[in-house]
Motif scaffolding. Structure first.
Motif, PDB file in Angstrom:
ATOM      1  N   ARG A   1     -56.948 -13.732 -43.960  1.00 58.99           N
ATOM      2  CA  ARG A   1     -55.603 -13.088 -44.121  1.00 58.99           C
ATOM      3  C   ARG A   1     -55.437 -11.928 -44.729  1.00 58.99           C
ATOM      4  N   ARG A   2     -55.535 -10.929 -43.907  1.00 60.45           N
ATOM      5  CA  ARG A   2     -55.285  -9.475 -44.629  1.00 60.45           C
ATOM      6  C   ARG A   2     -54.076  -8.813 -44.062  1.00 60.45           C
ATOM      7  N   PRO A   3     -53.424  -7.918 -44.307  1.00 55.67           N
ATOM      8  CA  PRO A   3     -52.354  -7.207 -43.769  1.00 55.67           C
ATOM      9  C   PRO A   3     -53.164  -6.554 -42.409  1.00 55.67           C
ATOM     10  N   PHE A   4     -52.260  -6.483 -41.332  1.00 53.35           N
ATOM     11  CA  PHE A   4     -52.726  -6.018 -40.120  1.00 53.35           C
ATOM     12  C   PHE A   4     -53.561  -4.675 -39.940  1.00 53.35           C
ATOM     13  N   TRP A   5     -52.636  -3.840 -40.781  1.00 51.33           N
ATOM     14  CA  TRP A   5     -53.293  -2.289 -40.645  1.00 51.33           C
ATOM     15  C   TRP A   5     -54.595  -2.123 -41.466  1.00 51.33           C
ATOM     16  N   LYS A   6     -54.824  -2.952 -42.442  1.00 52.94           N
ATOM     17  CA  LYS A   6     -56.100  -3.089 -43.475  1.00 52.94           C
ATOM     18  C   LYS A   6     -57.039  -3.555 -42.408  1.00 52.94           C
ATOM     19  N   LYS A   7     -56.821  -4.500 -41.572  1.00 54.67           N
ATOM     20  CA  LYS A   7     -57.772  -5.050 -40.731  1.00 54.67           C
ATOM     21  C   LYS A   7     -58.226  -4.038 -39.785  1.00 54.67           C
ATOM     22  N   VAL A   8     -57.093  -3.526 -39.142  1.00 53.14           N
ATOM     23  CA  VAL A   8     -57.422  -2.430 -37.929  1.00 53.14           C
ATOM     24  C   VAL A   8     -58.240  -1.260 -38.398  1.00 53.14           C
ATOM     25  N   LYS A   9     -57.693  -0.685 -39.564  1.00 49.77           N
ATOM     26  CA  LYS A   9     -58.685   0.440 -40.164  1.00 49.77           C
ATOM     27  C   LYS A   9     -60.096  -0.133 -40.368  1.00 49.77           C
ATOM     28  N   ARG A  10     -60.283  -1.307 -40.913  1.00 44.16           N
ATOM     29  CA  ARG A  10     -61.603  -1.595 -41.531  1.00 44.16           C
ATOM     30  C   ARG A  10     -62.675  -2.025 -40.379  1.00 44.16           C
ATOM     31  N   SER A  11     -61.679  -2.871 -39.484  1.00 40.57           N
ATOM     32  CA  SER A  11     -62.434  -3.211 -38.065  1.00 40.57           C
ATOM     33  C   SER A  11     -62.985  -2.109 -37.394  1.00 40.57           C
ATOM     34  N   ALA A  12     -62.049  -1.168 -36.848  1.00 38.04           N
ATOM     35  CA  ALA A  12     -62.077  -0.204 -35.988  1.00 38.04           C
ATOM     36  C   ALA A  12     -63.083   1.006 -36.337  1.00 38.04           C
ATOM     37  N   THR A  13     -63.083   1.229 -37.851  1.00 36.48           N
ATOM     38  CA  THR A  13     -64.042   2.136 -38.200  1.00 36.48           C
ATOM     39  C   THR A  13     -65.538   1.731 -37.801  1.00 36.48           C
ATOM     40  N   LEU A  14     -65.949   0.793 -38.346  1.00 33.07           N
ATOM     41  CA  LEU A  14     -67.525   0.145 -38.231  1.00 33.07           C
ATOM     42  C   LEU A  14     -67.704  -0.191 -36.891  1.00 33.07           C
ATOM     43  N   THR A  15     -66.670  -0.978 -36.036  1.00 34.16           N
ATOM     44  CA  THR A  15     -66.960  -1.472 -34.791  1.00 34.16           C
ATOM     45  C   THR A  15     -66.866  -0.265 -33.835  1.00 34.16           C
ATOM     46  N   GLY A  16     -66.211   0.544 -34.032  1.00 38.45           N
ATOM     47  CA  GLY A  16     -65.990   1.637 -33.376  1.00 38.45           C
ATOM     48  C   GLY A  16     -67.198   2.708 -33.381  1.00 38.45           C
ATOM     49  N   GLY A  17     -67.778   2.919 -34.382  1.00 45.08           N
ATOM     50  CA  GLY A  17     -68.819   3.768 -34.874  1.00 45.08           C
ATOM     51  C   GLY A  17     -70.067   3.186 -34.167  1.00 45.08           C
ATOM     52  N   ILE A  18     -70.193   1.758 -34.364  1.00 46.90           N
ATOM     53  CA  ILE A  18     -71.460   1.180 -33.955  1.00 46.90           C
ATOM     54  C   ILE A  18     -71.286   1.298 -32.317  1.00 46.90           C
ATOM     55  N   THR A  19     -70.336   1.168 -31.623  1.00 45.10           N
ATOM     56  CA  THR A  19     -70.111   1.097 -30.386  1.00 45.10           C
ATOM     57  C   THR A  19     -70.535   2.562 -29.671  1.00 45.10           C
ATOM     58  N   LEU A  20     -69.984   3.379 -30.469  1.00 47.14           N
ATOM     59  CA  LEU A  20     -70.480   4.909 -29.977  1.00 47.14           C
ATOM     60  C   LEU A  20     -71.827   5.165 -29.890  1.00 47.14           C
TER      61      LEU A  20
END
Length: 100
Positions: A56-75
């Motif tokens: 349970r974290r605020p939505f935008w904190k989850k997006v920021k944290r998840s998108a940076t690491l997951t997106g970077g690894i995907t690239l």
């Protein structure tokens, strides 16, 4: 006195399953042309697992944290030669175990 909510711990079975998925995705990424498929599959499977493990974290904190690491690894995993050298999904899972 009410107890403070605790973070959900990662069980040994969950660690084994997620690491197995990461190892399979990294092994598949050695095959030229299939590495893009493994990058997308890793983004969907391991990204979803990471999203729901954040709790349970605020939505935008989850997006920021998840998108940076997951997106970077995907690239990184989408690039043919780098995905064979760098075990991106295994690194992603280990980072998530170490820093949930």
């Amino acid at each position: 006195m009410a107890d403070a909510p605790q973070k959900p711990s990662v069980t040994t079975m969950e660690k084994a399953i997620v690491l197995l998925v990461a190892v399979v995705l990294d092994a598949i990424s050695f095959i030229p042309g299939v590495n893009v498929v493994s990058a997308i599959a890793g983004f969907l499977i391991l990204g979803s697992w990471s999203w729901f493990r954040m709790g349970r974290r605020p939505f935008w904190k989850k997006v920021k944290r998840s998108a940076t690491l997951t997106g970077g690894i995907t690239l990184i995993e989408a690039v043919p030669f780098i995905s064979g050298i760098f075990p991106g999904w295994i690194t992603f899972v280990l980072i998530r175990f170490w820093k949930p």
